[in-house]
Design a protein around this motif. Structure first.
Motif, PDB file in Angstrom:
ATOM      1  N   LYS A 166       0.823  -1.216   0.000  1.00  0.00           N
ATOM      2  CA  LYS A 166       0.000   0.000   0.000  1.00  0.00           C
ATOM      3  C   LYS A 166       0.858   1.267   0.000  1.00  0.00           C
ATOM      4  CE  LYS A 166      -3.213  -0.963   3.247  1.00  0.00           C
ATOM      5  NZ  LYS A 166      -4.448  -0.931   4.015  1.00  0.00           N
ATOM      6  N   ASP A 167       2.100   1.154   0.485  1.00  0.00           N
ATOM      7  CA  ASP A 167       2.958   2.338   0.600  1.00  0.00           C
ATOM      8  C   ASP A 167       3.803   2.558  -0.643  1.00  0.00           C
ATOM      9  OD1 ASP A 167       1.992   1.734   3.071  1.00  0.00           O
ATOM     10  OD2 ASP A 167       3.924   1.232   3.968  1.00  0.00           O
ATOM     11  N   TYR A 168       4.244   1.488  -1.267  1.00  0.00           N
ATOM     12  CA  TYR A 168       5.183   1.623  -2.380  1.00  0.00           C
ATOM     13  C   TYR A 168       4.691   0.810  -3.566  1.00  0.00           C
ATOM     14  CZ  TYR A 168       8.183   2.896   1.561  1.00  0.00           C
ATOM     15  OH  TYR A 168       8.695   3.452   2.690  1.00  0.00           O
ATOM     16  N   SER A 169       5.062   1.306  -4.750  1.00  0.00           N
ATOM     17  CA  SER A 169       4.588   0.600  -5.942  1.00  0.00           C
ATOM     18  C   SER A 169       5.333  -0.720  -6.140  1.00  0.00           C
ATOM     19  CB  SER A 169       4.779   1.481  -7.175  1.00  0.00           C
ATOM     20  OG  SER A 169       6.132   1.853  -7.251  1.00  0.00           O
ATOM     21  N   TRP A 170       6.510  -0.881  -5.496  1.00  0.00           N
ATOM     22  CA  TRP A 170       7.220  -2.150  -5.704  1.00  0.00           C
ATOM     23  C   TRP A 170       6.595  -3.302  -4.924  1.00  0.00           C
ATOM     24  CZ3 TRP A 170       8.844  -3.626  -0.966  1.00  0.00           C
ATOM     25  CH2 TRP A 170       9.251  -2.641  -0.052  1.00  0.00           C
ATOM     26  N   GLY A 171       5.623  -2.984  -4.080  1.00  0.00           N
ATOM     27  CA  GLY A 171       5.050  -4.029  -3.240  1.00  0.00           C
ATOM     28  C   GLY A 171       4.495  -5.201  -4.023  1.00  0.00           C
ATOM     29  N   LEU A 172       3.628  -4.885  -4.986  1.00  0.00           N
ATOM     30  CA  LEU A 172       2.966  -5.959  -5.731  1.00  0.00           C
ATOM     31  C   LEU A 172       3.952  -6.844  -6.496  1.00  0.00           C
ATOM     32  CD1 LEU A 172       0.116  -7.015  -6.065  1.00  0.00           C
ATOM     33  CD2 LEU A 172       0.000  -5.744  -8.214  1.00  0.00           C
ATOM     34  N   PRO A 173       4.878  -6.227  -7.275  1.00  0.00           N
ATOM     35  CA  PRO A 173       5.867  -7.091  -7.948  1.00  0.00           C
ATOM     36  C   PRO A 173       6.643  -7.971  -6.971  1.00  0.00           C
ATOM     37  CG  PRO A 173       6.103  -4.813  -8.673  1.00  0.00           C
ATOM     38  CD  PRO A 173       5.018  -4.821  -7.659  1.00  0.00           C
ATOM     39  N   VAL A 174       6.917  -7.429  -5.782  1.00  0.00           N
ATOM     40  CA  VAL A 174       7.687  -8.229  -4.828  1.00  0.00           C
ATOM     41  C   VAL A 174       6.861  -9.410  -4.313  1.00  0.00           C
ATOM     42  CG1 VAL A 174       8.758  -8.205  -2.538  1.00  0.00           C
ATOM     43  CG2 VAL A 174       9.276  -6.409  -4.176  1.00  0.00           C
ATOM     44  N   ILE A 175       5.544  -9.177  -4.098  1.00  0.00           N
ATOM     45  CA  ILE A 175       4.690 -10.307  -3.707  1.00  0.00           C
ATOM     46  C   ILE A 175       4.790 -11.392  -4.769  1.00  0.00           C
ATOM     47  CG2 ILE A 175       2.341 -11.122  -3.242  1.00  0.00           C
ATOM     48  CD1 ILE A 175       1.540  -8.452  -2.339  1.00  0.00           C
ATOM     49  N   ILE A 176       4.632 -10.961  -6.027  1.00  0.00           N
ATOM     50  CA  ILE A 176       4.620 -11.936  -7.116  1.00  0.00           C
ATOM     51  C   ILE A 176       5.958 -12.649  -7.213  1.00  0.00           C
ATOM     52  CG2 ILE A 176       4.395 -12.194  -9.614  1.00  0.00           C
ATOM     53  CD1 ILE A 176       2.414  -9.811  -9.470  1.00  0.00           C
ATOM     54  N   LEU A 177       7.026 -11.876  -7.093  1.00  0.00           N
ATOM     55  CA  LEU A 177       8.362 -12.474  -7.157  1.00  0.00           C
ATOM     56  C   LEU A 177       8.530 -13.545  -6.071  1.00  0.00           C
ATOM     57  CD1 LEU A 177      11.362 -12.274  -8.277  1.00  0.00           C
ATOM     58  CD2 LEU A 177      11.777 -10.874  -6.259  1.00  0.00           C
ATOM     59  N   GLY A 178       8.149 -13.168  -4.843  1.00  0.00           N
ATOM     60  CA  GLY A 178       8.303 -14.108  -3.731  1.00  0.00           C
ATOM     61  C   GLY A 178       7.505 -15.373  -3.958  1.00  0.00           C
ATOM     62  N   LEU A 179       6.244 -15.199  -4.387  1.00  0.00           N
ATOM     63  CA  LEU A 179       5.413 -16.385  -4.606  1.00  0.00           C
ATOM     64  C   LEU A 179       5.969 -17.228  -5.747  1.00  0.00           C
ATOM     65  CD1 LEU A 179       1.817 -15.013  -4.016  1.00  0.00           C
ATOM     66  CD2 LEU A 179       3.269 -16.329  -2.473  1.00  0.00           C
ATOM     67  N   LEU A 180       6.552 -16.555  -6.751  1.00  0.00           N
ATOM     68  CA  LEU A 180       7.163 -17.315  -7.847  1.00  0.00           C
ATOM     69  C   LEU A 180       8.304 -18.175  -7.323  1.00  0.00           C
ATOM     70  CD1 LEU A 180       7.342 -15.030 -11.003  1.00  0.00           C
ATOM     71  CD2 LEU A 180       6.141 -17.204 -10.684  1.00  0.00           C
ATOM     72  N   VAL A 181       9.128 -17.593  -6.446  1.00  0.00           N
ATOM     73  CA  VAL A 181      10.238 -18.366  -5.887  1.00  0.00           C
ATOM     74  C   VAL A 181       9.675 -19.579  -5.134  1.00  0.00           C
ATOM     75  CG1 VAL A 181      12.122 -18.344  -4.220  1.00  0.00           C
ATOM     76  CG2 VAL A 181      11.756 -16.377  -5.710  1.00  0.00           C
ATOM     77  N   THR A 182       8.650 -19.326  -4.304  1.00  0.00           N
ATOM     78  CA  THR A 182       8.085 -20.421  -3.513  1.00  0.00           C
ATOM     79  C   THR A 182       7.469 -21.492  -4.398  1.00  0.00           C
ATOM     80  OG1 THR A 182       7.667 -19.005  -1.636  1.00  0.00           O
ATOM     81  CG2 THR A 182       6.355 -20.996  -1.779  1.00  0.00           C
TER      82      THR A 182
END
Ligand code: HEM
Ligand code: CU
Lengths: 209, 622
Positions: free
Chosen positions: B574-590
């Protein structure tokens, strides 16, 4: 018997899903996991019942305004049938009929996608026609969380079965992958049972009032 | 091990631990990580006691105090007590049932790394804008309105760590169901194994409600849902229920393994069969069952009404019965035994009166009408520290001394062990006994200071001095550990000389395959029976053959690391625009790692018979 061994119809055991120790472990472990999943959904159901029709204003749509039996009926039939087709798939697995198993699993996956399609349609209908969203009320949050959790399980199950099918398409059945197919189909049945409860508690009870 | 193990440098050892799926090494990881968090939580406790030592103190601010107590409770329960118990379950339970490993070695490693990354994530809050401050119970009415990201750290960190615990529990259950050695029937299992079994079953049914509670809280705080927003139709009591449906079973998940540890100790050092074995098993199972029926005793003052309060009060008191059975069985085990006062036995002795005090105040707070007086005062703080420190922590310290030789092959110094005990034990009672009275005199819990002249001053000072004693005890233990490992005097199979169960039949530490040949179990206390029959060790149940072992894997680390990344994305989206890509990146790794695991066949490897014979000839046994 070793898991890697090349199999023939004659050698194929009666319960290929629990012949090796690894398979037995997987079998029991998965049943236990489903026990945990049951508590998970029970908690979600309880939350839903506590928050059903709890909305901030009198204009907001309630359960009885939203739900529509024909659509839910179609979704239910799709999912129930997919459970049946997965039973056939496992029947063929036990008879070492790999091709037939793949066909029935393929059907299961198609029906599963059909179900997901109706769900997506249903959600977008509520959002656009009734302004009933995840953030519009506690009712909305609880509804989308319960039904959405189930939908996410369906989606995960589809990915799982599909990757098993693709991975093993050229290899045929072995005591290494038979338990994997079996456990995936158990998961699929579980999802189906949860849906029966959602159908009753959310939709039928929702329409009655 | 001679043929397989080779010398490695520090990097090699590190990689070994990052990829290990061996239950004994995972146990060591749990012990180190849990020990680390125990020290962190202990430091937080010391800060609390410094702040409260004198009235009107300003050692820490009110806001910081809230963060410290929240993190103290959360850390101690989830990141110290649970993992430390998991360390001993991992180290000992497979040995006690005569297994070569747990049922799912890969899942075992995954469970550890999930806990580890969850714990690290939670503690990073200190450096990233402040820790959670809504109490370890994180009641929604407080948590929803807590500013900053503190509570988000709590929600996401515990979610990740909780998943690790859940799969760990399933793993132990399957191990006990499927992997027992020939002859090891359920009613021949050592009590520590039994309590691991029941605690794991409780984990299986208690953690999902927590998962749901945390998810709802996450949705509310981070994704705009309204579960707990009263103005939008929400209801904060839902959180209380979900939390305590998890929370009360959780306290029994902690205490049952502690009971198991003490049951072993009483039998070993009284050199006598545990008194009333089957009633002990029965009591353990019954406690596990009743543990799920009493959660609302934490909510007597919430306003559920007199009927609900009465039912939950009676159900709660009922748990006192099986607990009482256990206490008497321990006493009768010592009765007529030839008791040897070792360090673990000191702890076992100290445990009985301490835990009984906690049980008695438990019945007091379970009396719903009276609880209106006790609730949210220091009386409750005294109650649960008597059961948790007087029960669980004493058990963990006892187990550390008891099984250290089995885990590391060296014996902790007994004199230092007893010094630790006396400091810790006296410090514990000094700290918490007086808190009963502070509570009865009206001091509320979770206050950051108090005014002078209300009769609280001297008692609080006493309490703080007690904390200093406990800290000294822990420091002596750390010194003991370091000195023991520096001296590195190796010990044999059964260093206490009185071992009764299978873990004492094999070398310390055991070879990585544990049992060269699976042992034949002829009854309860399998090793003791063989000793009494004049044998040196266990009779094998199988001829020497190839042993199948699982491969090491880095994937558990990656799966957990992916969730760790995704959690940052979720928190800041909610604070930064990089939040969503980082969620996706993390879930991709998992999910990518999970996918990799599922498509890559992993059949493990075999140790050949010939290599095993080799070991014997070289005298690798001890
Ligand atoms: C004879 C058995 C026990 C009884 C009857 C009992 C009863 C209770 C009751 C009624 C409360 C709520 C008090 C209040 O908030 O006003 C409570 C709190 C608590 N109990 Fe126990 N208890 C027992 C054993 C245990 C054990 C074995 C543990 C942990 C190992 C434990 C840990 C706790 C904790 C952590 C709390 C406080 C939770 C909080 O509000 O932060 N109890 N107990
Ligand atoms: Cu409780």
């Amino acid at each position: 018997m070793h898991a890697e061994e090349k199999m023939t119809y004659e050698k194929w055991p009666a319960a290929p899903e629990k012949t090796t120790l690894e398979a037995k472990n997987k079998f029991i472990g998965f049943w236990l996991f489903l026990g945990g999943e049951t508590t998970l959904f029970a908690s979600l159901f309880a939350t839903y019942l506590a928050l059903k029709d709890k909305v901030p204003s009198t204009e907001a749509a309630l359960a009885k305004d939203l739900f529509d039996l024909p659509l839910t009926f179609v979704a239910t039939m799709l999912l129930l049938t997919s459970s049946l087709t997965s039973v056939y798939a496992m029947y063929h697995m036990k008879n070492f009929a790999f091709k037939k198993m793949m066909v029935w699993l393929g059907l299961t996956v198609l029906l599963g996608f059909g179900f997901l399609g109706t769900e997506v349609y249903e959600f977008s209908h509520y959002v656009h026609t009734y302004k009933h969203t995840f953030t519009s009320s506690a009712f909305g949050s609880a509804f989308y969380t319960l039904v959405g959790f189930h939908g996410a399980h369906v989606a995960f199950g589809l990915c799982w079965i599909l990757s098993l099918m693709i991975r093993n398409s050229k290899r045929g059945l072995s005591l290494y992958n038979a338990p994997k197919f079996y456990v995936a189909s158990l998961y699929w049945h579980f999802i189906d049972v949860v849906w029966v409860f959602i159908f009753t508690v959310v939709y039928l009870m929702g329409m009655v009032g | 091990m001679s043929t397989i193990a080779q010398k490695k440098g520090f990097g090699g050892t590190l990689w070994d631990f990052l990829t290990t799926v061996d239950h004994k090494k995972i146990a060591i990881l749990y012990l180190i990580a849990g020990g680390f968090f125990f020290v962190v939580g202990g430091l937080e406790a010391v800060f609390i006691r410094i702040q409260l030592a004198v009235p009107n103190n300003d050692f820490v601010s009110a806001g910081a105090f809230n963060q410290i107590i929240t993190m103290h409770g959360t850390t101690m329960i989830f990141l110290a007590a649970m993992p430390l118990l998991f360390a001993f379950m991992n180290a000992v339970m497979p040995l006690q049932i005569g297994a070569r490993d747990v049922a799912f070695p890969f899942v075992n490693a995954l469970g550890f790394w999930l806990f580890f990354f969850g714990g690290i994530f939670l503690n990073l809050s200190w450096f990233l804008g402040g820790a959670p401050d809504a109490g370890w119970t994180s009641y929604a009415s407080l948590a929803i309105h807590s500013k900053g990201h503190g509570v988000d750290f709590y929600v996401l960190g515990l979610q990740i760590a909780g998943l690790g615990t859940l799969i760990g529990g399933i793993n132990f259950l399957v191990t006990i169901i499927n992997m027992r050695a020939p002859g090891m029937t359920y009613m021949r299992m050592p009590l520590f194994t039994w309590s691991t079994f029941v605690a794991s079953a409780m984990i299986l049914f208690a953690f999902p409600p927590l998962t749901v509670g945390l998810t709802l809280m996450m949705f509310d705080r981070l994704f705009g849902a309204n579960f707990f927003e009263v103005a939008m139709g929400g209801n904060t009591v839902i959180w209380e229920h979900l939390f305590w449906i998890f929370g009360h079973p959780e306290v029994y998940i902690l205490i049952l393994p502690a009971f198991g540890i003490f049951s072993e100790i009483f039998a070993i050092f009284s050199r006598k069969r545990l008194f009333g074995y089957s009633s002990m098993v029965f009591a353990t199972v019954l406690i596990g069952f009743l543990g799920f029926m009493v959660w609302a005793h934490h909510m007597f003052t919430t306003g559920l009404g007199p009927v609900a309060n009465a039912i939950f009060a009676v159900a709660t008191m009922a748990i006192g019965v099986p607990t009482g059975i256990k206490i008497f069985n321990w006493l009768f085990t010592m009765w007529g035994g030839s008791v040897k006062f070792t360090t673990p036995m000191y702890y076992a002795f100290g445990f009985i009166p301490s835990f009984v005090c906690g049980g008695v105040t438990g019945i007091m707070v379970a009396t719903a009408a009276a609880d209106y007086q006790y609730h949210d005062t220091y009386f409750v703080v005294a109650h649960f520290h008597y059961v948790i420190v007087g029960g669980v922590v004493l058990a963990i310290l006892a187990a550390t001394h008891l099984w250290w030789p089995k885990m590391f092959g060296t014996m902790l110094n007994e004199t230092l062990g007893k010094i630790t005990f006396w400091f810790f034990f006296i410090g514990f009672h000094l700290t918490f006994f007086i808190q009963h009275f502070l509570g009865l005199w009206g001091m509320p819990r979770r206050v950051f200071t108090y005014l002078p002249g209300q009769g609280f001053d001297a008692s609080n000072m006493v309490s703080s001095i007690g904390a200093a004693f406990m800290s000294i005890g822990v420091l002596v233990l750390l010194y003991n550990i370091i000195m023991t490992q520096v001296k590195n005097v190796k010990v044999g199979n059964d260093p206490w000389g009185d071992g009764r169960t299978l873990e004492w039949a094999i070398p310390s530490p055991p070879p990585f395959y544990n049992f060269k040949q699976l042992p034949l179990v002829r009854g309860l206390d399998a090793l003791w029976l063989e000793k009494m029959a004049g044998k040196k060790g266990m009779t094998p149940a199988e001829p020497l053959g190839d042993i199948h072992m699982p491969n090491a894997s880095f994937i558990p680390f990656m799966i957990s690391f992916g969730l760790f990344i995704a959690a940052f994305g979720a928190m800041y989206h909610k604070d930064y625009s990089w939040g969503l890509p980082v969620i996706i990146l993390g879930l991709l790794v998992t999910f990518g790692s999970m996918f990799l695991r599922s498509i890559k066949d992993d059949h493990g490897f075999h140790i050949h018979k010939e290599d095993l014979v080799d070991d014997t000839e070289k005298g690798a046994k001890a």
